[in-house]
Design an enzyme around this catalytic site. Structure first.
Site, PDB file in Angstrom:
ATOM      1  N   GLY B  10       0.797  -1.223   0.000  1.00 41.76           N
ATOM      2  CA  GLY B  10       0.000   0.000   0.000  1.00 41.76           C
ATOM      3  C   GLY B  10       0.827   1.269   0.000  1.00 41.76           C
ATOM      4  N   THR B  11       0.122   2.391   0.030  1.00 40.19           N
ATOM      5  CA  THR B  11       0.759   3.709   0.055  1.00 40.19           C
ATOM      6  C   THR B  11       0.011   4.614   1.021  1.00 40.19           C
ATOM      7  OG1 THR B  11       1.202   3.444  -2.305  1.00 40.19           O
ATOM      8  CG2 THR B  11       1.564   5.635  -1.375  1.00 40.19           C
ATOM      9  N   THR B  12       0.757   5.269   1.884  1.00 37.32           N
ATOM     10  CA  THR B  12       0.164   6.227   2.823  1.00 37.32           C
ATOM     11  C   THR B  12       0.920   7.547   2.714  1.00 37.32           C
ATOM     12  OG1 THR B  12      -0.293   4.418   4.321  1.00 37.32           O
ATOM     13  CG2 THR B  12      -0.397   6.608   5.247  1.00 37.32           C
TER      14      THR B  12
END
Lengths: 248, 200
Positions: B10-12
């Site tokens: 994922g990406t935050t």
């Protein structure tokens, strides 16, 4: 010695009397009443914690007797009652203050520390095999909410105060403070008011008979007044006029 | 998926603006070559003024969030005041560090607003705590961070920060196979928080 109704109910702390009292807790309160006079004041400029020290013998070095303690850089406490019990609570409070810093990366509120101490005191009124702490503490400091002053007692109850006193002669001191206290004061006037109130019960007005801790709102740092500072402020208080001691 | 870093799916993205903080993350939940869900929530409010966003294993993200929420809710009741962003982040850092030999597989950021103004902290799996102006975490971070790096100024507003965060995550989604399927955002200003979900 005891009335028939009371007999037996002071044998164990975990037994209520028919009146709903815990006698051992009340007796612990007596130890506080017989303690040396202790005063706490807060004003718009900070918090002052002070205690009177009595000369137990001609050879005792009063500088080694401690009744006002630093809990954390921004919190102090003053005690009246059994000083050996106070030491345990103070060590506990210091530990709690450091645990709080470790957990949250910030200074603990004064009320938080007061509550931790009170919780411990309460536990010692409810469990078997222990006795209540024969000590009451005045806890003061400057936190996010400004100057704060609390008092705990052996039952584990605590209240916030503008000014409060403990120990022998505290009634006299409180009477004086009720007449002369105001919140809007600079820290020096606050210290002098404390000295004046303690002079009502003090054996002598020499600097080594007093121990005063101060946390002012600017530095938020607890520090004890030096002998030099104390002598100077005592002299100033004297020249402003000390309250009349009631004749015995 | 033998490598722990590859589990950081994922990406935050988090950006500290002059009037608040924006946290954003995409919604993909993937296990290796399998895309298990398109509706994984990785951005959560903790209080009215503090939120967290994470990348990594969703079970760990959810557990971290619940533990922090419970602790902070209790702390706010006890302290009778809003908890600071730093205190929230430090507590999380300790929980992560205590589990360093069986770590939560999650990279987390804690953002919000308190007495000291807007604040943003990032934490790795082992609990290191770093205060920053902006950050990107997860597998897509390498792609996302470039855009924020050039687009960020200290005078950025929350509105601009939100747009920048969304653009950065879209960029990551375009090249990172573990990121995708929508973007959740959390915007925190002095007047409270608002959540938003963008479909792609």
């Amino acid at each position: 010695m005891f009335s028939p109704q009371m007999a037996g109910y002071d044998r164990a702390i975990t037994i209520f009397s028919p009146e709903g009292e815990l006698y051992q807790v009340r007796y612990a309160g007596e130890a506080v009443k017989r303690g040396w006079a202790t005063v706490g004041l807060k004003c718009s400029d900070g918090v002052v914690l002070a205690a009177e020290k009595r000369k137990l013998g001609p050879l005792i070095d009063l500088n080694s007797v401690e009744k006002v303690y630093m809990i954390d850089t921004h919190i102090g406490a003053a005690s009246a009652g059994l000083l050996s019990d106070a030491r345990i609570l103070i060590d506990y409070a210091r530990e709690q203050a450091q645990i709080y810093r470790l957990l949250y990366d910030e200074q603990a509120d004064v009320e938080y520390i007061t509550k931790r101490i009170s919780d411990l005191e309460q536990a010692y009124t409810q469990h078997g095999g222990v006795r209540p702490f024969g000590i009451a503490l005045i806890i003061g400091g400057v936190d996010k909410n400004g100057p704060r002053l609390y008092q705990t007692d052996p039952s584990g109850i605590y209240f916030g105060y503008y000014a409060t006193a403990l120990g022998s002669g505290s009634t006299l001191i409180l009477e004086y403070l009720e007449k002369n206290y105001k919140y809007e004061m600079d820290i020096n006037s606050c210290i002098k008011l404390t000295i004046k109130s303690l002079s009502l019960v003090a054996e002598s007005l020499e600097a080594d008979r007093f121990e005063i801790g101060v946390i002012d709102i600017k530095t938020k740092y607890f520090r004890k007044l030096t002998m030099g500072e104390l002598s100077k402020l005592i002299e100033e208080a004297k020249s402003e006029g000390l309250p009349q001691k009631p004749s015995a | 998926m033998s490598n722990e870093i590859e589990l950081m799916t994922g990406t935050t993205v988090g950006i500290k603006a002059k009037d608040g903080v924006v946290l954003a993350a995409e919604k993909r939940v993937s296990y290796g070559f399998y895309l298990m869900s398109k509706s994984g929530k990785k951005v959560y409010p903790i209080t009215n003024r503090v939120g967290i966003a994470s990348s990594g294993v969703l079970a760990d993200i959810q557990t971290i969030t619940k533990v922090i929420r419970a602790n902070i809710a209790n702390m706010e009741i006890e302290m009778k005041r809003p908890v600071s962003v730093r205190a929230t982040a430090k507590l999380l850092s300790i929980i992560l560090f205590q589990n360093k030999y069986m770590p939560y597989i999650a990279e987390t950021m804690v953002g919000g607003i308190d007495d000291e103004g807007p604040k943003l902290f990032i934490l790795d799996s082992w609990g290191s705590l770093i205060e920053d102006d902006f950050a990107a975490l997860g597998n897509g971070a390498r792609t996302a961070i470039g855009l924020i790096e050039t687009g960020y100024t200290s005078s950025i507003t929350v509105k601009e920060a939100k747009e920048l965060a969304i653009r950065a995550i879209k960029e990551a989604i375009a090249r990172d196979p573990t990121s995708g399927d929508g973007i959740d955002t959390l915007t925190i200003t002095s007047s409270g928080y608002s959540e938003d979900s963008i479909k792609l």
